[in-house]
Design a protein around this motif. Sequence first.
Motif, PDB file in Angstrom:
ATOM      1  N   GLY A 189    -121.201 -36.071 -47.095  1.00  0.00           N
ATOM      2  CA  GLY A 189    -122.367 -36.940 -46.995  1.00  0.00           C
ATOM      3  C   GLY A 189    -123.562 -36.358 -47.724  1.00  0.00           C
ATOM      4  O   GLY A 189    -124.178 -36.994 -48.590  1.00  0.00           O
ATOM      5  N   ILE A 190    -123.882 -35.105 -47.398  1.00  0.00           N
ATOM      6  CA  ILE A 190    -125.069 -34.481 -47.975  1.00  0.00           C
ATOM      7  C   ILE A 190    -124.867 -34.251 -49.470  1.00  0.00           C
ATOM      8  O   ILE A 190    -125.789 -34.438 -50.273  1.00  0.00           O
ATOM      9  CB  ILE A 190    -125.398 -33.192 -47.205  1.00  0.00           C
ATOM     10  N   LEU A 191    -123.628 -33.909 -49.891  1.00  0.00           N
ATOM     11  CA  LEU A 191    -123.382 -33.630 -51.312  1.00  0.00           C
ATOM     12  C   LEU A 191    -123.502 -34.887 -52.156  1.00  0.00           C
ATOM     13  O   LEU A 191    -124.112 -34.860 -53.231  1.00  0.00           O
ATOM     14  CB  LEU A 191    -121.990 -33.020 -51.491  1.00  0.00           C
ATOM     15  N   PHE A 192    -122.941 -35.986 -51.661  1.00  0.00           N
ATOM     16  CA  PHE A 192    -122.999 -37.222 -52.438  1.00  0.00           C
ATOM     17  C   PHE A 192    -124.446 -37.663 -52.621  1.00  0.00           C
ATOM     18  O   PHE A 192    -124.868 -38.053 -53.711  1.00  0.00           O
ATOM     19  CB  PHE A 192    -122.194 -38.311 -51.741  1.00  0.00           C
ATOM     20  N   TYR A 196    -135.218 -39.441 -48.112  1.00  0.00           N
ATOM     21  CA  TYR A 196    -135.298 -37.990 -47.900  1.00  0.00           C
ATOM     22  C   TYR A 196    -134.972 -37.647 -46.455  1.00  0.00           C
ATOM     23  O   TYR A 196    -134.260 -36.699 -46.163  1.00  0.00           O
ATOM     24  CB  TYR A 196    -136.717 -37.468 -48.133  1.00  0.00           C
ATOM     25  N   ASP A 197    -135.584 -38.434 -45.546  1.00  0.00           N
ATOM     26  CA  ASP A 197    -135.419 -38.154 -44.123  1.00  0.00           C
ATOM     27  C   ASP A 197    -133.951 -38.143 -43.746  1.00  0.00           C
ATOM     28  O   ASP A 197    -133.465 -37.213 -43.111  1.00  0.00           O
ATOM     29  CB  ASP A 197    -136.127 -39.230 -43.290  1.00  0.00           C
ATOM     30  N   THR A 198    -133.258 -39.191 -44.180  1.00  0.00           N
ATOM     31  CA  THR A 198    -131.850 -39.312 -43.810  1.00  0.00           C
ATOM     32  C   THR A 198    -131.039 -38.184 -44.416  1.00  0.00           C
ATOM     33  O   THR A 198    -130.188 -37.579 -43.759  1.00  0.00           O
ATOM     34  CB  THR A 198    -131.325 -40.662 -44.294  1.00  0.00           C
ATOM     35  N   TRP A 199    -131.346 -37.896 -45.669  1.00  0.00           N
ATOM     36  CA  TRP A 199    -130.612 -36.842 -46.361  1.00  0.00           C
ATOM     37  C   TRP A 199    -130.778 -35.514 -45.627  1.00  0.00           C
ATOM     38  O   TRP A 199    -129.806 -34.820 -45.311  1.00  0.00           O
ATOM     39  CB  TRP A 199    -131.140 -36.736 -47.798  1.00  0.00           C
ATOM     40  N   LEU A 200    -132.045 -35.169 -45.352  1.00  0.00           N
ATOM     41  CA  LEU A 200    -132.280 -33.885 -44.703  1.00  0.00           C
ATOM     42  C   LEU A 200    -131.769 -33.874 -43.273  1.00  0.00           C
ATOM     43  O   LEU A 200    -131.416 -32.826 -42.746  1.00  0.00           O
ATOM     44  CB  LEU A 200    -133.768 -33.558 -44.734  1.00  0.00           C
ATOM     45  N   GLU A 201    -131.697 -35.063 -42.676  1.00  0.00           N
ATOM     46  CA  GLU A 201    -131.208 -35.111 -41.306  1.00  0.00           C
ATOM     47  C   GLU A 201    -129.736 -34.753 -41.223  1.00  0.00           C
ATOM     48  O   GLU A 201    -129.311 -34.046 -40.308  1.00  0.00           O
ATOM     49  CB  GLU A 201    -131.428 -36.521 -40.782  1.00  0.00           C
ATOM     50  N   ILE A 202    -128.973 -35.212 -42.221  1.00  0.00           N
ATOM     51  CA  ILE A 202    -127.568 -34.793 -42.260  1.00  0.00           C
ATOM     52  C   ILE A 202    -127.511 -33.279 -42.378  1.00  0.00           C
ATOM     53  O   ILE A 202    -126.698 -32.608 -41.744  1.00  0.00           O
ATOM     54  CB  ILE A 202    -126.838 -35.471 -43.438  1.00  0.00           C
ATOM     55  N   ILE A 230    -126.139 -48.131 -51.143  1.00  0.00           N
ATOM     56  CA  ILE A 230    -126.537 -47.822 -49.764  1.00  0.00           C
ATOM     57  C   ILE A 230    -125.328 -47.872 -48.849  1.00  0.00           C
ATOM     58  O   ILE A 230    -125.156 -47.016 -47.980  1.00  0.00           O
ATOM     59  CB  ILE A 230    -127.647 -48.795 -49.308  1.00  0.00           C
ATOM     60  N   LEU A 231    -124.454 -48.857 -49.078  1.00  0.00           N
ATOM     61  CA  LEU A 231    -123.260 -48.951 -48.227  1.00  0.00           C
ATOM     62  C   LEU A 231    -122.374 -47.720 -48.399  1.00  0.00           C
ATOM     63  O   LEU A 231    -121.892 -47.145 -47.411  1.00  0.00           O
ATOM     64  CB  LEU A 231    -122.493 -50.224 -48.574  1.00  0.00           C
ATOM     65  N   ILE A 232    -122.187 -47.274 -49.681  1.00  0.00           N
ATOM     66  CA  ILE A 232    -121.337 -46.092 -49.911  1.00  0.00           C
ATOM     67  C   ILE A 232    -121.959 -44.867 -49.250  1.00  0.00           C
ATOM     68  O   ILE A 232    -121.287 -44.088 -48.555  1.00  0.00           O
ATOM     69  CB  ILE A 232    -121.151 -45.862 -51.430  1.00  0.00           C
ATOM     70  N   ILE A 233    -123.280 -44.715 -49.453  1.00  0.00           N
ATOM     71  CA  ILE A 233    -123.951 -43.547 -48.874  1.00  0.00           C
ATOM     72  C   ILE A 233    -123.813 -43.554 -47.362  1.00  0.00           C
ATOM     73  O   ILE A 233    -123.507 -42.531 -46.746  1.00  0.00           O
ATOM     74  CB  ILE A 233    -125.436 -43.537 -49.276  1.00  0.00           C
ATOM     75  N   GLU A 234    -124.012 -44.744 -46.784  1.00  0.00           N
ATOM     76  CA  GLU A 234    -123.938 -44.823 -45.329  1.00  0.00           C
ATOM     77  C   GLU A 234    -122.553 -44.459 -44.831  1.00  0.00           C
ATOM     78  O   GLU A 234    -122.411 -43.742 -43.845  1.00  0.00           O
ATOM     79  CB  GLU A 234    -124.285 -46.242 -44.870  1.00  0.00           C
ATOM     80  N   THR A 235    -121.517 -44.949 -45.526  1.00  0.00           N
ATOM     81  CA  THR A 235    -120.160 -44.648 -45.076  1.00  0.00           C
ATOM     82  C   THR A 235    -119.904 -43.151 -45.130  1.00  0.00           C
ATOM     83  O   THR A 235    -119.413 -42.558 -44.155  1.00  0.00           O
ATOM     84  CB  THR A 235    -119.146 -45.370 -45.970  1.00  0.00           C
ATOM     85  N   LEU A 236    -120.270 -42.523 -46.276  1.00  0.00           N
ATOM     86  CA  LEU A 236    -120.000 -41.088 -46.401  1.00  0.00           C
ATOM     87  C   LEU A 236    -120.811 -40.296 -45.388  1.00  0.00           C
ATOM     88  O   LEU A 236    -120.302 -39.356 -44.761  1.00  0.00           O
ATOM     89  CB  LEU A 236    -120.298 -40.627 -47.828  1.00  0.00           C
ATOM     90  N   ALA A 237    -122.088 -40.705 -45.206  1.00  0.00           N
ATOM     91  CA  ALA A 237    -122.921 -39.990 -44.240  1.00  0.00           C
ATOM     92  C   ALA A 237    -122.345 -40.134 -42.842  1.00  0.00           C
ATOM     93  O   ALA A 237    -122.315 -39.162 -42.074  1.00  0.00           O
ATOM     94  CB  ALA A 237    -124.348 -40.533 -44.276  1.00  0.00           C
TER      95      ALA A 237
END
Lengths: 328, 102, 92, 100
Positions: free
Chosen positions: A262-265, A159-165, A292-299
Amino acid sequence: MSVLIDGLLAILAIYLALQSLLAPRLIKSVFLFFAFGLALALAWVRLGAVDVAITEAAIASGFLGVLFLDALRDFSPAFPAKQKNPEAAHNVLVKNNTKSLLLSRIPLGLGLGLFLLIALEAVWKTPEGGGLTAAAEAFLPESGVEHPVTAVLLNFRAYDTWLEIGVILMGLLAIFAVGGIKVYRKPNMAAQDPMLRQVIMFFTPVLFLFGAFLLYFGKTGPGGAFQAAVLWGAIGILLHLGGKSIIEEIPRWLRQLILTVGILFFLVLGFLFVAGGNALFEYPRAYAGLLILIIETLAAISIAAALTAIFANLNQMKEDPNETESIN
Amino acid sequence: MTIHELITVILLVVGCFFFLAGTLGVLRFPDLFSRLHALTKADNLGLGFIAAGMAVYIASPWAALKIFFIWLFTLLASSTSCYLIARFQKEQEQTKNGKEGE
Amino acid sequence: MNGFFIIVSVFLLLNIALGLIRVWRGPTVADRLLTTQLFGTTGMAILLVLAGYSKDLTLLNVAITFNVLAILLVISLFQVWKKRREKANDDT
Amino acid sequence: METYQIYNLTSAVLFVIGIGGVFAARHFIRKIIATIIMGGGVFLSFVSFAERDALTFADPVPHALVITGIVVAVASAAFALALARRIYQLTGEESFTNDK
C-alpha cells in the motif's frame, strides 16, 4: 424534540466513560468501554458522520475490543487484590491510607475542575469560521469520486492517508520490537467446538464480501479503505482465533510484500506525478477515479495484513507452552 | 397517516414491548440461565419486529434485504454468544468456581 | 412520524441505561457479558430506527459492520475464559 | 439548544475525564482506556464543528481527519498494550511502581 435523544446519549456517554475508569474490576471496565464505543458511534450517527461511525464500529469496538480482551488474559482479574508476591501486597493498603490519597487527589480534582471550565468555555466560544466545506464542494467534481470524505481522504489530503499507512506499519514494527509477549498453549478450539467452526466458516466470506462492498461503495457514499481494511483484517483475526494463523503460513517475502504494497504503490505513484511535472498526489483528472480505487484496494490489503499481524503477534499461541519466541 | 405508517407504528410498538420484556427479564430473573433465555430470545424477537417495521417504512427492496441480513447476523452472533456463555457458566459451576473471584 | 421515531429511540436508550444496572450488580462475569449482548441488540435497533428517522440508508452499513464484528468479540471472549479456567485449574 | 452544541459540551467533559483518568488511574489498561476516551473527546468536538459548518453536506475535512485519527489512536493503543504486557511479563507489575 431531538434534544431529548441527544441529551440522553451525551449523558450515557459521559457516565460510561466515568464508570469505565472507576469500575473496581478490570473486566467490568473493559465491558463498559465497549458500551462507550457504541454510545460514541450513535453520537456520530446523530452528527451525520456516517464514515466516522463505521470506522468507530469497525476499529474501536471490533479490533480494539479484541486486543483489550486478549490483554486481559495476562493480567489478574482483580486489581489490586490477590497479589501473589508480598512486595506488591501493600498496593491493597493504599486504600486505607486516606490521608496521602486525599493529599494527591485534592489538587488533581481542583485542577481538573478548572480545566473543565476552560475547556467548556473554549468549545463554547469557538468562532464560526465557515470551515472548508465550500472549497471541498467546489473541487468535488475534479476529484474523481462523488463522496466528499473519500475525496478529502484520497485526493485533497492524500498525504494523510499515505502517512497513516506508514503509522500502522510503524506500530507493527514497534510491537515486533517489544517482542517476547507471553505465549499461550494453543487452545485448538475449532476442532473442539463444531458450532464455533461453523460460525467462523460462515462469517469469513461474509466479512470479505461486505469489506469489498464498503471499499467500492466509498466512491459514492460512506465507506472506503479503512473500513474495508478492518473487515478484511477481521478475517485474519477470526482464522487465527480458530487456530489457523494465516500470517504464519504464507511465505516471508509475500508477507513483507503484502504489508508494504500500500505505502509503496502510493510512493511510486507520487514520484511519477512529480516526475511528470505535477504536484505530489495530483492525479490526472481522467484517471482519478480508477487510480483512487486501485490505491484504496492496495491500502486496504496492507492495512488488513498489518492489523492481522499485530493481533497475531500479541496473541501468540504455540503448541508448546514453554516456548517463548516471538514471530517476526 | 397512510396504511404503511400505521403498520410501522404497530410493529415498532410490539418490538419495543419485547425489548422492555427482555430488559426486565435481565433485571429481575433469579439466575443466569433464565436471564440468558429472557435476553437472547425476547430481544432478538423485538429486533425482528423493529426491523420488519423499518423495512415496511423505508419500502425499498435493497434496504429490506440489508435489514434482513442485519437481523440474520444478529441472530447468529447472539445465539453463538448465548451458547458460549451458557457453556462457560456450566463448566464453571462444575469446577465449583462460579463466583467472580476465580 | 418523526416524533414517534424519536420516542422509540429514546425508549431503547433507556433500555440500555436500565441494562447497566445488571453490569453493576450482576454476580458473575457471565452476567456482565450478557449485558454487552443487550447493548449490541438494542444498539442495532436504535440504528435501524435512526435510519428511518433521517432517511439515510447508509446507516444500515454501520449496523452491518457492528454485527459482523460482534462475532469476533464473542470468540475472543471464549479464549479469555479458556485461559482463565486453565489458570484456575493450575492453581488448585 | 442545537445538536452540535450538546456534543460540543460533551466533548469537553469527555476530554477532562480522559485527562483525569490518565493521571489518576493506576492499572495500565485503565490508563490506555483513558487516553482513548481523551481522543474520543477531541474527535467529538471536531465532528460537531463539522456539523455546525455544514452547507449542502457536513465539512468533510474534519471527518477525514477524525478517521485518520481513530486509526492512529488504535495503532498507538495496540503498541501501548504490547508494552504493558511486556512490562507485566518481565516484572509482574500491573501499574507504575512509583504510583504506590
